[in-house]
Design a protein around this motif. Structure first.
Motif, PDB file in Angstrom:
ATOM      1  N   VAL A 220       0.850  -1.182   0.000  1.00 29.53           N
ATOM      2  CA  VAL A 220       0.000   0.000   0.000  1.00 29.53           C
ATOM      3  C   VAL A 220       0.893   1.241   0.000  1.00 29.53           C
ATOM      4  CG1 VAL A 220      -1.785   1.273   1.241  1.00 29.53           C
ATOM      5  CG2 VAL A 220      -1.804  -1.234   1.240  1.00 29.53           C
ATOM      6  N   PRO A 221       0.765   2.097  -1.012  1.00 29.26           N
ATOM      7  CA  PRO A 221       1.601   3.296  -1.103  1.00 29.26           C
ATOM      8  C   PRO A 221       0.976   4.478  -0.357  1.00 29.26           C
ATOM      9  CG  PRO A 221       0.234   3.170  -3.020  1.00 29.26           C
ATOM     10  CD  PRO A 221      -0.107   1.952  -2.172  1.00 29.26           C
ATOM     11  N   VAL A 222       1.657   5.578  -0.361  1.00 25.29           N
ATOM     12  CA  VAL A 222       1.116   6.814   0.204  1.00 25.29           C
ATOM     13  C   VAL A 222       0.122   7.427  -0.783  1.00 25.29           C
ATOM     14  CG1 VAL A 222       1.686   9.155   0.985  1.00 25.29           C
ATOM     15  CG2 VAL A 222       3.182   7.233   1.572  1.00 25.29           C
ATOM     16  N   PHE A 223       0.442   7.342  -2.085  1.00 27.48           N
ATOM     17  CA  PHE A 223      -0.430   7.920  -3.113  1.00 27.48           C
ATOM     18  C   PHE A 223      -0.745   6.906  -4.204  1.00 27.48           C
ATOM     19  CE2 PHE A 223       1.124  11.822  -1.272  1.00 27.48           C
ATOM     20  CZ  PHE A 223       0.002  12.638  -1.313  1.00 27.48           C
ATOM     21  N   SER A 224      -1.938   7.063  -4.780  1.00 27.10           N
ATOM     22  CA  SER A 224      -2.385   6.332  -5.947  1.00 27.10           C
ATOM     23  C   SER A 224      -2.592   7.373  -7.048  1.00 27.10           C
ATOM     24  CB  SER A 224      -3.706   5.631  -5.633  1.00 27.10           C
ATOM     25  OG  SER A 224      -4.214   4.961  -6.755  1.00 27.10           O
ATOM     26  N   THR A 225      -2.758   6.916  -8.283  1.00 26.32           N
ATOM     27  CA  THR A 225      -3.020   7.825  -9.391  1.00 26.32           C
ATOM     28  C   THR A 225      -4.332   7.450 -10.060  1.00 26.32           C
ATOM     29  OG1 THR A 225      -0.649   8.086  -9.794  1.00 26.32           O
ATOM     30  CG2 THR A 225      -2.128   8.713 -11.581  1.00 26.32           C
ATOM     31  N   LEU A 226      -5.163   8.454 -10.290  1.00 23.47           N
ATOM     32  CA  LEU A 226      -6.394   8.264 -11.057  1.00 23.47           C
ATOM     33  C   LEU A 226      -6.216   8.950 -12.393  1.00 23.47           C
ATOM     34  CD1 LEU A 226      -9.125   9.078  -8.374  1.00 23.47           C
ATOM     35  CD2 LEU A 226      -8.136   6.852  -8.967  1.00 23.47           C
ATOM     36  N   LYS A 227      -6.506   8.230 -13.479  1.00 20.55           N
ATOM     37  CA  LYS A 227      -6.476   8.822 -14.815  1.00 20.55           C
ATOM     38  C   LYS A 227      -7.920   9.020 -15.254  1.00 20.55           C
ATOM     39  CE  LYS A 227      -2.205   6.624 -16.355  1.00 20.55           C
ATOM     40  NZ  LYS A 227      -1.662   5.667 -17.330  1.00 20.55           N
ATOM     41  N   GLY A 228      -8.264  10.263 -15.555  1.00 17.69           N
ATOM     42  CA  GLY A 228      -9.618  10.580 -15.973  1.00 17.69           C
ATOM     43  C   GLY A 228      -9.826  10.350 -17.452  1.00 17.69           C
TER      44      GLY A 228
ATOM     45  N   PRO B 187      -3.256  12.754  -8.409  1.00 14.16           N
ATOM     46  CA  PRO B 187      -2.710  11.996  -7.283  1.00 14.16           C
ATOM     47  C   PRO B 187      -3.749  11.969  -6.159  1.00 14.16           C
ATOM     48  CG  PRO B 187      -1.779  14.195  -7.319  1.00 14.16           C
ATOM     49  CD  PRO B 187      -2.657  14.066  -8.540  1.00 14.16           C
ATOM     50  N   VAL B 188      -3.953  10.797  -5.573  1.00 15.84           N
ATOM     51  CA  VAL B 188      -4.932  10.639  -4.508  1.00 15.84           C
ATOM     52  C   VAL B 188      -4.266   9.862  -3.372  1.00 15.84           C
ATOM     53  CG1 VAL B 188      -7.185   9.673  -3.905  1.00 15.84           C
ATOM     54  CG2 VAL B 188      -6.823  10.618  -6.178  1.00 15.84           C
ATOM     55  N   LYS B 189      -4.365  10.398  -2.184  1.00 11.25           N
ATOM     56  CA  LYS B 189      -3.744   9.758  -1.030  1.00 11.25           C
ATOM     57  C   LYS B 189      -4.465   8.455  -0.689  1.00 11.25           C
ATOM     58  CE  LYS B 189      -1.765  10.743   3.418  1.00 11.25           C
ATOM     59  NZ  LYS B 189      -1.501  11.741   4.440  1.00 11.25           N
ATOM     60  N   VAL B 190      -3.689   7.436  -0.325  1.00  6.25           N
ATOM     61  CA  VAL B 190      -4.228   6.138   0.063  1.00  6.25           C
ATOM     62  C   VAL B 190      -4.174   6.055   1.587  1.00  6.25           C
ATOM     63  CG1 VAL B 190      -3.957   3.637  -0.129  1.00  6.25           C
ATOM     64  CG2 VAL B 190      -3.388   5.108  -2.077  1.00  6.25           C
ATOM     65  N   HIS B 191      -5.299   5.718   2.205  1.00  3.26           N
ATOM     66  CA  HIS B 191      -5.374   5.646   3.663  1.00  3.26           C
ATOM     67  C   HIS B 191      -5.826   4.244   4.063  1.00  3.26           C
ATOM     68  CE1 HIS B 191      -5.769   7.161   7.723  1.00  3.26           C
ATOM     69  NE2 HIS B 191      -7.015   6.707   7.771  1.00  3.26           N
ATOM     70  N   GLN B 192      -5.043   3.608   4.933  1.00  2.74           N
ATOM     71  CA  GLN B 192      -5.364   2.253   5.382  1.00  2.74           C
ATOM     72  C   GLN B 192      -5.793   2.295   6.838  1.00  2.74           C
ATOM     73  OE1 GLN B 192      -2.199  -0.585   4.807  1.00  2.74           O
ATOM     74  NE2 GLN B 192      -3.535  -2.316   5.181  1.00  2.74           N
TER      75      GLN B 192
ATOM     76  N   GLU C 256      -8.240  -0.201   9.951  1.00  2.00           N
ATOM     77  CA  GLU C 256      -8.656  -1.580  10.250  1.00  2.00           C
ATOM     78  C   GLU C 256      -9.905  -1.962   9.462  1.00  2.00           C
ATOM     79  OE1 GLU C 256     -10.547   1.296  12.870  1.00  2.00           O
ATOM     80  OE2 GLU C 256      -8.425   0.871  12.620  1.00  2.00           O
ATOM     81  N   LYS C 257     -10.647  -0.961   8.945  1.00  2.00           N
ATOM     82  CA  LYS C 257     -11.863  -1.224   8.171  1.00  2.00           C
ATOM     83  C   LYS C 257     -11.612  -1.355   6.678  1.00  2.00           C
ATOM     84  CE  LYS C 257     -15.042   0.881  11.419  1.00  2.00           C
ATOM     85  NZ  LYS C 257     -16.115   1.836  11.601  1.00  2.00           N
ATOM     86  N   GLY C 258     -10.399  -1.004   6.204  1.00  2.00           N
ATOM     87  CA  GLY C 258     -10.118  -1.146   4.784  1.00  2.00           C
ATOM     88  C   GLY C 258      -9.139  -0.106   4.271  1.00  2.00           C
ATOM     89  N   ILE C 259      -9.025  -0.085   2.940  1.00  2.00           N
ATOM     90  CA  ILE C 259      -8.136   0.846   2.255  1.00  2.00           C
ATOM     91  C   ILE C 259      -8.994   1.807   1.446  1.00  2.00           C
ATOM     92  CG2 ILE C 259      -6.313   1.071   0.527  1.00  2.00           C
ATOM     93  CD1 ILE C 259      -5.226  -1.607   1.502  1.00  2.00           C
ATOM     94  N   TYR C 260      -8.691   3.096   1.595  1.00  2.00           N
ATOM     95  CA  TYR C 260      -9.498   4.149   0.998  1.00  2.00           C
ATOM     96  C   TYR C 260      -8.643   5.086   0.156  1.00  2.00           C
ATOM     97  CZ  TYR C 260     -12.774   2.732   4.658  1.00  2.00           C
ATOM     98  OH  TYR C 260     -13.608   2.011   5.464  1.00  2.00           O
ATOM     99  N   LEU C 261      -9.248   5.642  -0.888  1.00  2.00           N
ATOM    100  CA  LEU C 261      -8.662   6.749  -1.632  1.00  2.00           C
ATOM    101  C   LEU C 261      -9.296   7.996  -1.033  1.00  2.00           C
ATOM    102  CD1 LEU C 261      -8.960   5.345  -5.270  1.00  2.00           C
ATOM    103  CD2 LEU C 261      -7.023   5.171  -3.696  1.00  2.00           C
TER     104      LEU C 261
END
Length: 142
Positions: free
Chosen positions: A42-50, A57-62, A64-69
């Motif tokens: 799991v990285p700090v950032f993900s990339t969304l291509k429109g 760039p979208v931050k990835v947050h982990q 205990e309930k899951g992984i979120y953008l």
């Protein structure tokens, strides 16, 4: 085409409807999708291509309930004028990069008209005409 040839073109994907929620702007990545298709840490950032080809760039947050953008997602929503009831398909490209296809409430894919800014998506009907929405933009939870 045999299975090996098909696998070269296959991009795993998941979908989300936009539902308006107060003060929330995030996308939860389904745990089964993560387990099945994403092998990288799991990285700090993900990339969304429109649809325009632009990248966000979208931050990835982990948790205990899951992984979120999270951070950066709201900017993607604003830049594409997305509203309640629209539908998104996230195709996984690898390395935490997703191509995002956008569909209006009418089920038609949103397209970028010629001459529009490259980083803005505008909904269109099947004849390529711009579609106006009556809903107001807000914060979304997927």
């Amino acid at each position: 085409m045999n299975k090996t040839e098909i696998d070269k073109f296959y991009q795993p994907a998941f979908c989300r409807h936009l539902y308006m929620r107060k003060n929330l702007a995030l996308v939860k990545i389904h745990p089964i999708f993560l387990k099945t298709h994403i092998k990288e840490e799991v990285p700090v950032f993900s990339t969304l291509k429109g649809p325009s080809g632009g990248s966000w760039p979208v931050k990835v947050h982990q948790t205990e309930k899951g992984i979120y953008l999270v951070e950066g997602w709201e900017q993607f929503l604003q830049d594409h004028s997305l509203v309640h009831g629209e539908f998104l398909i996230f195709s996984y490209c690898g390395n935490w990069c997703f191509d995002v296809e956008i569909f209006g409430r009418d089920g038609l894919q949103m397209k970028i008209p010629d001459g529009e800014e490259e980083d803005k998506a505008v909904p269109s009907d099947s004849k390529g005409k711009t579609v106006m929405h009556d809903a107001k933009p807000g914060s979304f939870l997927l």
